[in-house]
Write a protein that holds these residues in place. Sequence first.
Motif: not given
Length: 204
Positions: A12-13, A18-19, A24-26, A157-159
């Motif tokens: 799930v994470t 990944a969304t 992520m945009l930054l 999250e870091g990956m």
Amino acid sequence: MKLEIWLAFIAVTLFISATPGPNMLLMLSHGTRYGWRATLATMAGALCGLALLFTLSAFGLAAILAASATLFLILKLVGAAYLVYLGVQCWRAGESLSLPQAKSDTAWSRYRTGLTVALSNPKAILFAGAFLPQFISPSLPQGQQWLVLLSTFFVIEGMWQVAYAAGGHQLANWLRHPGRIRIFNRSCGSAFFAVGGALALARR
């Protein structure tokens, strides 16, 4: 923690992280402008921001936000305004990969930007308060389970942040034509506008 619960949390994470969202945009934007290594400072700021939000959630802020419509509204509007500000900066960059009034050329400034963007989304507090506890078994030691879940979350999250920054770095080679840079800047600006607008309209 049971293995099957941990594997479900990973699956799930992986999808949720990944969304594309503000963080992520930054990373994509900074990876394109400064390279993925320089964007590590941005990532550090974003991860510290998420850690702070999760800590606040652990101290009960998630319940306060869920109960207080006014506080949630204030926080999300402030966050949305900052994302719109980033969108304006991207839009104004025109045919340059450097942002107007760019103070993001220092590691400390990139760190602050990542931290601010992560803190701009109060829904992350509600995410921590509503999502993570679903994978906690009350019959097992709580501390160890939280340690496993949070460690797993931040690794994933870091990956993904590295992946987005590296993708932006590769995109920089394609953006050597000035016309393409303008399109990229306006696309990033529009994306920040859209994410900021979505945050402003979001419900608890």
